[in-house]
Enzyme design. Structure first.
Site, PDB file in Angstrom:
ATOM      1  N   GLY A 147       0.780  -1.157  -0.094  1.00  0.00           N
ATOM      2  CA  GLY A 147      -0.016  -0.099  -0.013  1.00  0.00           C
ATOM      3  C   GLY A 147       0.836   1.349   0.011  1.00  0.00           C
ATOM      4  O   GLY A 147       0.368   2.299   0.241  1.00  0.00           O
TER       5      GLY A 147
ATOM      6  N   CYS B 184     -14.621   3.034 -27.970  1.00  0.00           N
ATOM      7  CA  CYS B 184     -15.793   3.507 -28.112  1.00  0.00           C
ATOM      8  C   CYS B 184     -16.662   3.742 -26.973  1.00  0.00           C
ATOM      9  O   CYS B 184     -17.471   2.847 -26.500  1.00  0.00           O
ATOM     10  CB  CYS B 184     -16.638   2.490 -29.116  1.00  0.00           C
TER      11      CYS B 184
HETATM   12  N1  LLP Z   1      -0.972  -6.919  -0.261  1.00  0.00           N
HETATM   13  C1  LLP Z   1      -2.449  -7.210  -0.613  1.00  0.00           C
HETATM   14  C2  LLP Z   1      -2.897  -8.280   0.333  1.00  0.00           C
HETATM   15  C3  LLP Z   1      -3.082  -6.425  -1.493  1.00  0.00           C
HETATM   16  O1  LLP Z   1      -4.463  -6.616  -1.477  1.00  0.00           O
HETATM   17  C4  LLP Z   1      -2.256  -5.616  -2.155  1.00  0.00           C
HETATM   18  C5  LLP Z   1      -3.111  -4.680  -3.238  1.00  0.00           C
HETATM   19  C6  LLP Z   1      -1.140  -5.310  -2.186  1.00  0.00           C
HETATM   20  C7  LLP Z   1      -0.615  -6.171  -1.219  1.00  0.00           C
HETATM   21  C8  LLP Z   1      -0.024  -4.420  -2.864  1.00  0.00           C
HETATM   22  O2  LLP Z   1      -0.508  -3.070  -2.605  1.00  0.00           O
HETATM   23  P1  LLP Z   1       0.220  -1.803  -3.524  1.00  0.00           P
HETATM   24  O3  LLP Z   1       1.868  -1.878  -2.555  1.00  0.00           O
HETATM   25  O4  LLP Z   1       0.572  -2.353  -4.757  1.00  0.00           O
HETATM   26  O5  LLP Z   1      -0.563  -0.614  -2.938  1.00  0.00           O
HETATM   27  N2  LLP Z   1      -5.837  -1.712  -8.847  1.00  0.00           N
HETATM   28  C9  LLP Z   1      -5.640  -0.804  -7.719  1.00  0.00           C
HETATM   29  C10 LLP Z   1      -4.667  -1.285  -6.835  1.00  0.00           C
HETATM   30  C11 LLP Z   1      -5.540  -2.524  -5.942  1.00  0.00           C
HETATM   31  C12 LLP Z   1      -4.683  -2.937  -5.058  1.00  0.00           C
HETATM   32  C13 LLP Z   1      -5.230  -4.204  -4.293  1.00  0.00           C
HETATM   33  N3  LLP Z   1      -4.377  -5.002  -3.391  1.00  0.00           N
HETATM   34  C14 LLP Z   1      -4.977   0.487  -8.686  1.00  0.00           C
HETATM   35  O6  LLP Z   1      -4.723   0.326  -9.523  1.00  0.00           O
HETATM   36  O7  LLP Z   1      -4.547   1.466  -7.652  1.00  0.00           O
END
Ligand code: LLP
Length: 432
Positions: A249, A362
Site C-alpha cells: 500500500g 468506443c
Molecule cells: N497485499 C495485498 C493483500 C493487497 O491486496 C495488495 C493490493 C497489495 C499487497 C499491494 O498493494 P500496493 O503496494 O500495490 O498498493 N488496482 C488498484 C490497486 C489495487 C490494490 C489491491 N491490493 C490500482 O490500480 O490502484
C-alpha cells in the site's frame, strides 16, 4: 522536472528512460508500448529489503505483490533479488512457478479462492495461504488431508483502519469483503477454530489497509492493532503467532502534488511500534512480511503512445487522442487516478496547453486524464504517460478487440521484449 527519477531529456530534446531515447523505442517497437526500467525495479527491491535489515534485524521478508505487474520475467527478477511474491490467483501462481520462482516463497491471497486454486497451491507447496473465509479453511484442510500434507496459513484480518485513500482501493475497514474483523471478535473465533483442523498450521496474521497511502501513520497504527491482536490471541488460546504480514500500500508520486514518504521511514516507524508493543505485551518479535506492489514497479514504468486526432472544442476542451487508452490503462476510468504525461519528442518545450487525453475505445469515459498540462501535441507525436509500471498491463483488457501492447525492459542502454505485442491471431485464439 519529471515525476520519476529515471526520466530525463537528451540533446535531441527527447524524453529518455534510464538513458534510452523513448522516441527511438517507439520507432523500434511500435506503440502503444509499456516500458520498464529494470535497474529501478531492482533498486526498489533492495531499498525495501535494506529497510527490514536495518530496522528489524533482518527478521523479515519483502514480497512483491505481483498483481501490480505479472509476467514470467518479473518473477525471474524477483527470484534473483531474493524476494517473496504475493499472488492472488492460479494464473499468478502458475506464471511464477513456470518462471522458476521458489514455491515456498509464494503467498496466496484472495477473498474467494477456488478449490482448483487451493489444490494447485497445496500440490505445488506454496509457502503460505492467507485464509480469508471459513469456506476455504475446510477446503484447505480436506485437500491437505488428501495430499497427506500440512498447510501453513495466515489469517487475514481487518484491523479497522481508514487509510484515507480512494474507496475502491481501501481494504482494512470493517465493511470490506476481505478478511475477518478484529473488533467484532470474529478474527479471534476463527483462530480458535483453526486449531481444530489437523492439516492446517496457523503461522500468523495478515492485514492490508489500502493502497497508494502517502502517510506513515496508518501503517504504524496497523502494526499497533495487529500486535494487540497477536497478544489477545495468546492470552485467549495460548497460541503465539510468529509471523506478521502487514501487506502493501505504500504510495508513489504520480503527479506533482503527491508527496510520498521515503520507504525507510515506514519500516523505521513500524519497527519501533512493534518493538514497543511486543515489550509491553511480553511477546516475541514476529517475523515480518511486507507486500509492496505499486511502489516497487510503478515508478519504473512509462507507456508510450502515438498521438492521432486532435479535437479542439472552443470554450469546452481540447481532446488529444492516442492509439491506446482504457484498454491498457483503465485507472482514470476506474478511479480518476491522475497521471503526468509528456510529449516525448518535445520534452524540452513549454507545457503550453491544458488538454484531455482520450483513448481510442468506443466509450466517452475512455480517458487517461483531464486538465493535464502538456506540450503542444499534434498527430504523429509520441506521448509518454509516466509511472504506469503498476496496475496498467496487469489490468489491461481487449475491450473493442484492441490488442494488448508489448512490454519491454530497458537496462544498461539496451532494451528487450519481455511480453510480446498481441497479434490478431491472439485475439481470436479462443473463438470457436
Ligand atoms: N497485499 C495485498 C493483500 C493487497 O491486496 C495488495 C493490493 C497489495 C499487497 C499491494 O498493494 P500496493 O503496494 O500495490 O498498493 N488496482 C488498484 C490497486 C489495487 C490494490 C489491491 N491490493 C490500482 O490500480 O490502484
Amino acid at each position: 522536472m519529471f515525476i520519476s527519477k529515471n526520466l530525463n531529456v537528451n540533446e535531441k530534446g527527447n524524453l529518455t528512460i534510464a538513458g534510452i531515447d523513448t522516441v527511438d523505442l517507439a520507432k523500434k517497437y511500435g506503440t502503444p508500448l509499456y516500458v520498464l526500467d529494470e535497474d529501478l525495479i531492482r533498486e526498489n527491491c533492495q531499498k525495501f529489503k535494506k529497510s527490514i535489515d536495518s530496522y528489524y534485524g533482518k527478521n523479515g521478508l519483502v514480497c512483491y505483490a505481483s498483481k501490480a505487474f505479472s509476467c514470467k520475467e518479473i518473477y525471474r527478477i524477483m527470484k534473483d533479488e531474493q524476494m517473496g511474491v504475493d499472488t492472488v490467483s492460479i494464473g499468478e501462481m502458475y506464471t511464477a512457478i513456470l518462471a522458476g520462482f521458489p514455491s515456498e516463497k509464494i503467498y496466496l491471497h484472495g477473498n474467494n479462492k477456488t478449490k482448483e486454486e487451493l489444490r494447485f497451491a497445496v500440490e505445488n507447496k506454496i509457502g503460505r495461504i492467507v485464509v480469508d473465509n471459513l469456506n476455504e479453511l475446510e477446503m484447505i484442510d480436506s485437500i491437505a488431508k488428501e495430499a497427506n500434507s500440512k498447510v501453513d496459513i495466515l489469517i487475514r484480518v481487518k484491523p479497522g483502519i481508514d487509510a484515507h485513500t480512494h474507496d475502491f482501493i481501501k481494504t482494512g475497514q470493517i465493511d470490506s469483503k476481505f478478511g475477518f474483523a478484529i473488533e467484532t471478535g470474529e478474527a479471534l473465533s476463527v483462530v480458535k477454530l483453526v486449531s481444530k483442523f489437523d492439516n492446517i498450521n496457523l503461522i500468523g496474521a495478515h492485514c492490508h489497509i489500502g493502497s497508494q497511502i502517502l502517510d506513515v501513520d496508518p501503517f504504524v497504527l496497523a502494526a499497533d492493532v495487529m500486535i494487540g491482536f497477536i497478544s489477545d490471541v495468546k492470552d485467549e488460546t495460548g497460541i503465539e503467532m510468529l509471523e506478521l504480514n502487514l501487506g502493501g500500500g505504500f504510495g508513489i508520486k504520480y503527479i506533482d502534488k503527491d508527496d510520498p514518504v521515503d520507504y525507510e521511514e515506514y519500516m523505521k516507524a513500524v519497527a519501533s511500534m512493534i518493538q514497543k508493543k511486543c515489550d509491553q505485551y511480553n511477546l516475541k518479535k514476529p517475523f515480518i512480511v511486507i507486500e509492496p506492489g505499486r511502489s516497487l514497479i510503478a515508478p519504473a514504468g512509462i507507456t508510450l503512445y502515438t498521438v492521432g486526432a486532435r479535437k479542439e472544442i472552443p470554450n469546452v476542451r481540447t481532446y488529444i487522442s492516442i492509439d491506446g487508452g482504457m484498454t491498457d490503462n483503465p485507472r482514470y476510468a476506474l478511479y480518476k487516478s491522475e497521471y503526468d504525461a509528456i510529449v516525448a519528442n518535445k520534452a524540452n518545450e513549454e507545457r503550453s496547453e491544458i488538454v484531455t487525453i482520450a483513448g481510442k475505445c468506443c466509450e466517452s469515459g475512455d480517458l487517461i486524464g483531464e486538465n493535464m498540462s502538456l506540450q503542444h501535441a499534434e498527430s504523429g507525436d509520441i506521448l509518454a504517460v509516466c509511472a504506469t509500471g503498476a496496475y496498467n498491463y496487469s489490468m489491461s483488457s481487449n475491450y473493442n478487440r484492441n490488442l494488448k501492447p508489448a512490454v519491454i525492459m530497458v537496462k544498461g542502454g539496451k532494451s528487450r521484449v519481455i511480453v510480446n505485442r498481441e497479434t490478431l491471431e491472439d485475439v481470436v485464439r479462443n473463438d470457436i
